[in-house]
Scaffold this motif. Structure first.
Motif, PDB file in Angstrom:
ATOM      1  N   GLN A  48       0.838  -1.207   0.000  1.00 44.14           N
ATOM      2  CA  GLN A  48       0.000   0.000   0.000  1.00 44.14           C
ATOM      3  C   GLN A  48       0.871   1.254   0.000  1.00 44.14           C
ATOM      4  O   GLN A  48       0.561   2.233  -0.698  1.00 44.14           O
ATOM      5  CB  GLN A  48      -0.917  -0.001   1.222  1.00 44.14           C
ATOM      6  N   MET A  51       2.338   1.816  -3.472  1.00 48.23           N
ATOM      7  CA  MET A  51       1.295   2.309  -4.375  1.00 48.23           C
ATOM      8  C   MET A  51       0.957   3.765  -4.091  1.00 48.23           C
ATOM      9  O   MET A  51       0.822   4.581  -5.013  1.00 48.23           O
ATOM     10  CB  MET A  51       0.046   1.436  -4.241  1.00 48.23           C
ATOM     11  N   TYR A  77      -7.316   7.220  -5.970  1.00 47.77           N
ATOM     12  CA  TYR A  77      -6.513   6.445  -5.018  1.00 47.77           C
ATOM     13  C   TYR A  77      -7.014   6.615  -3.584  1.00 47.77           C
ATOM     14  O   TYR A  77      -6.928   5.681  -2.779  1.00 47.77           O
ATOM     15  CB  TYR A  77      -5.025   6.799  -5.084  1.00 47.77           C
TER      16      TYR A  77
END
Length: 292
Positions: A48, A51, A77
């Motif tokens: 996570q 990203m 996002y």
């Protein structure tokens, strides 16, 4: 919007379950449930973080006008990552639960009931749980609705705070498996110290500095020029980061002072009788294994 939320709700728990299954059943690994849960939760947090940091870099580099420019990845996002914070509260509890079971087994005491485990978890991880709850209940609606599409650049820069997370996760794994004596732990600790300070502590002064340059006003005038909600939000988000950074500094100080004591130990032991016991066969001293 709902489809992106659903995707995040499937992706993060799904990655956790796949990782745990692989670590438990892959040939040559076959880890225990506890080890698989702890490492899988750190893996998901690191994924996570990578990203989020990648999204933040793309957004920040794409916004020339730091107030008006928009990027589709910003809101997308945020929606995708919201389920992660809900999932992570549960994943942190699972880690706490399995550590508690191991501790009870080692001390040959009765296993604690679930209610006791939950209350102990909330006491121990109160600040982190509060942080996650605020991210979902406050930061999510503010970032998606209250901003009204303005300030995507600042949102992207805030995503970059996650750059420090992989080193934090690796540090926790190394401590969990008593690897504090390794070079990897020392190098990772130094990296964690630097990235956490830059990406999480200096982050908020930089945001004020960037707005000051955009509005052509002195840095010290920025807090007086932005809405009070921005100042309040920045203060609430920065406070736990400063606290956690102080804990990291304290841990780094203990690590390096312990290393210096170990280096000085042989000179003092030369004068001791040669009948002293041999070091443990597993390579760890009780003082090292009891720490953290």
């Amino acid at each position: 919007m709902l489809s992106i939320l659903a995707a995040g709700s499937i992706f993060f728990p799904g990655l956790f379950l796949l990782s745990k299954r692989f670590l438990k059943h892959a040939p040559g690994l076959k880890w225990s449930e506890k080890d698989a849960v702890i490492v899988s939760s750190r893996l998901v947090s690191s994924v996570q973080a990578i990203m989020a940091s990648s999204a933040g870099y793309i957004i920040a580099c794409s916004c020339e006008d730091i107030i008006e420019d928009q990027h589709w990845l910003t809101s997308s996002y945020i929606l995708f990552a919201v389920p992660y914070f809900v999932y992570d509260i549960y994943a942190m509890f699972l880690c706490h639960w399995y550590k508690l079971q191991v501790k009870d087994h080692e001390e040959e005491s009765e296993a604690k009931p679930m209610r006791s485990a939950i209350s102990g978890y909330l006491r121990r991880e109160f600040l982190m749980v509060l942080h996650h709850v605020v991210m979902v209940t406050v930061c999510f609606p503010v970032s998606v609705f209250w901003r009204q599409g303005k300030g995507d650049y600042f949102q992207g820069v805030m995503f970059l705070a996650e750059l420090s997370t992989p080193s934090v996760c690796l540090g926790k794994i190394l401590i969990q498996y008593k690897q504090q004596h390794t070079l990897l732990h020392k190098v990772n600790g130094a990296l964690m110290l630097v990235t956490f300070f830059i990406c999480r502590v200096l982050l908020f002064p930089y945001l004020y500095y960037a707005y000051g340059r955009y509005a052509s006003i002195p840095f010290y005038m920025v807090p007086l020029s932005v809405p009070w909600q921005c100042n309040a939000g920045a203060a609430l988000l920065m406070a736990p980061q400063v606290y956690w950074f102080s804990l990291i500094c304290r841990g780094a100080f203990r690590l390096f002072t312990r290393a210096s004591r170990h280096k000085a130990a042989p000179s003092s032991k030369d004068s001791e009788p040669k009948t002293s016991l041999l070091p443990p066969a597993n390579g760890y001293s009780p003082r090292e294994t009891d720490s953290h």
